[in-house]
Write a protein that holds these residues in place. Structure first.
Motif, PDB file in Angstrom:
ATOM      1  N   ASP A  41     -18.481  -1.294  -1.362  1.00 48.71           N
ATOM      2  CA  ASP A  41     -19.546  -1.386  -2.352  1.00 48.71           C
ATOM      3  C   ASP A  41     -18.961  -1.311  -3.765  1.00 48.71           C
ATOM      4  O   ASP A  41     -18.405  -0.278  -4.154  1.00 48.71           O
ATOM      5  N   THR A  85     -20.342  -0.890  -6.491  1.00 48.21           N
ATOM      6  CA  THR A  85     -21.021   0.073  -7.352  1.00 48.21           C
ATOM      7  C   THR A  85     -20.640   1.510  -7.025  1.00 48.21           C
ATOM      8  O   THR A  85     -21.106   2.441  -7.681  1.00 48.21           O
ATOM      9  N   ASN A  86     -19.783   1.684  -6.024  1.00 48.45           N
ATOM     10  CA  ASN A  86     -19.368   3.042  -5.645  1.00 48.45           C
ATOM     11  C   ASN A  86     -17.980   2.996  -5.011  1.00 48.45           C
ATOM     12  O   ASN A  86     -17.814   3.158  -3.813  1.00 48.45           O
ATOM     13  N   GLN A  87     -16.980   2.753  -5.843  1.00 47.02           N
ATOM     14  CA  GLN A  87     -15.593   2.763  -5.382  1.00 47.02           C
ATOM     15  C   GLN A  87     -14.813   3.775  -6.211  1.00 47.02           C
ATOM     16  O   GLN A  87     -14.804   3.704  -7.437  1.00 47.02           O
ATOM     17  N   GLY A 142     -15.536   6.603  -6.885  1.00 43.25           N
ATOM     18  CA  GLY A 142     -16.439   7.331  -7.774  1.00 43.25           C
ATOM     19  C   GLY A 142     -16.905   6.547  -8.980  1.00 43.25           C
ATOM     20  O   GLY A 142     -17.506   7.116  -9.900  1.00 43.25           O
ATOM     21  N   LYS A 143     -16.677   5.221  -9.005  1.00 45.86           N
ATOM     22  CA  LYS A 143     -17.029   4.419 -10.187  1.00 45.86           C
ATOM     23  C   LYS A 143     -17.928   3.245  -9.792  1.00 45.86           C
ATOM     24  O   LYS A 143     -17.874   2.750  -8.676  1.00 45.86           O
ATOM     25  N   ASN A 144     -18.727   2.815 -10.762  1.00 42.43           N
ATOM     26  CA  ASN A 144     -19.590   1.638 -10.608  1.00 42.43           C
ATOM     27  C   ASN A 144     -18.992   0.501 -11.428  1.00 42.43           C
ATOM     28  O   ASN A 144     -18.949   0.571 -12.656  1.00 42.43           O
TER      29      ASN A 144
END
Length: 300
Positions: free
Chosen positions: A157, A159-161, A163-165
């Motif tokens: 994803d 938008t959630n790798q 801890g970052k989008n």
């Protein structure tokens, strides 16, 4: 040995470049193509590049990628695309990126794309394949590096790798499967994803992701403008040949879609279609709601 571009312009079309092989004993990376300096611009069109890192861009260099494959073997901190230093810009419009990861910064994991030290990577498309590495992600930024995702397909994803989008402002993720994600313009309202259609490319993207397996059940597709489809065979949303169905809500908001057509002996993907069953704006609906949409000048 790597190819080094220093303050020059280079366009590669249908080329193949093999950089240094993997060196697991030292864990070092040597990019097959290294683009360095403010005056450097590399354009790669349908080019195949592999090595201990495919493309490195540093010190204000510019890179544009339009298709091809970019491969990094199993070696520590060997990233498919590596961009660092302020003014460095990489634009990815299409291509396949495998095993190594793009990286931005100084976090020595494995990344498809790495952007660091105020560099910027813009992703408009492409396929970022899965990588089995405990410290690896599709994407990574560090030290004020920037990655903006407007399109493409990812194993994780975006938008959630780590801890970052990484999705661009106004974009949200669409889960197609456990190992395939994409992004699209949209909003999240009370936990419900609403995907926004503003042009023909947006509508085609919805058809592509449903064909790939995303039913969009309990999600909303919202038409925000009248759409004129291009002069080509329309790919319906869903596919009755593979039982891929749209199961969400399509709200046309009283907008008009014109020019949808499927004609001749061949369907949208070039294959022979034995029956016209399933030809339309949608091919298969399963528990879906379609409302407030008008069609004009359609041919099926």
């Amino acid at each position: 040995c790597p190819a080094i571009l220093n303050n020059g312009t280079l366009t590669l079309t249908d080329a193949t470049i093999q950089g240094a092989p993997s060196d697991t004993s030292t864990g070092t990376a040597s990019y097959a193509v290294n683009n360095d300096g403010v005056g450097s611009k590399l354009t790669a069109n349908n080019t195949n590049i592999s090595g201990r890192g495919a493309i490195g861009a540093t010190n204000g260099a510019k890179v544009e990628i339009n298709g091809g494959t970019y491969h990094t073997p199993e070696v520590a901190w060997g990233h498919a695309i590596y961009a660092v230093n302020e003014g460095t810009e990489v634009v990815i419009n299409d291509g396949t990126f495998s095993e190594g990861y793009a990286y931005s910064g100084n976090n020595w994991g494995m990344y498809q794309i790495y952007s660091g030290d105020k560099a910027k990577v813009t992703v408009n498309g492409g396929n970022f394949e899965a990588w089995d590495c405990a410290n690896g992600y599709d994407l990574c930024t560090a030290n004020d590096g920037v990655i903006e995702i407007y399109g493409g397909y990812f194993a994780e994803d975006p938008t959630n790798q780590n801890g970052k989008n990484y999705a661009a402002t106004g974009y949200i993720s669409i889960k197609i499967s456990d190992e395939k994600y994409t992004v699209m313009k949209g909003i999240v309202d009370n936990g419900v994803n609403t995907y926004i259609i503003e042009n023909a490319d947006d509508l085609k993207h919805i058809a592509e992701i449903v064909d790939a397996g995303a039913t969009l059940k309990d999600e909303v597709v919202r038409l925000d403008a009248d759409i004129i489809l291009p002069e080509e065979n329309w790919n319906p949303i869903g596919d009755n040949r593979t039982d891929m169905a749209f199961s969400g809500t399509f709200d046309g908001q009283d907008h008009l879609i014109s020019g949808a057509k499927i004609s001749g002996d061949f369907c949208w993907d070039g294959s022979v279609y034995g029956s016209k069953e399933g030809w339309g704006l949608f091919s298969v609906l399963d528990g879906a709601t379609v409302k407030n949409v008008k069609l004009d000048n359609e041919v099926f």
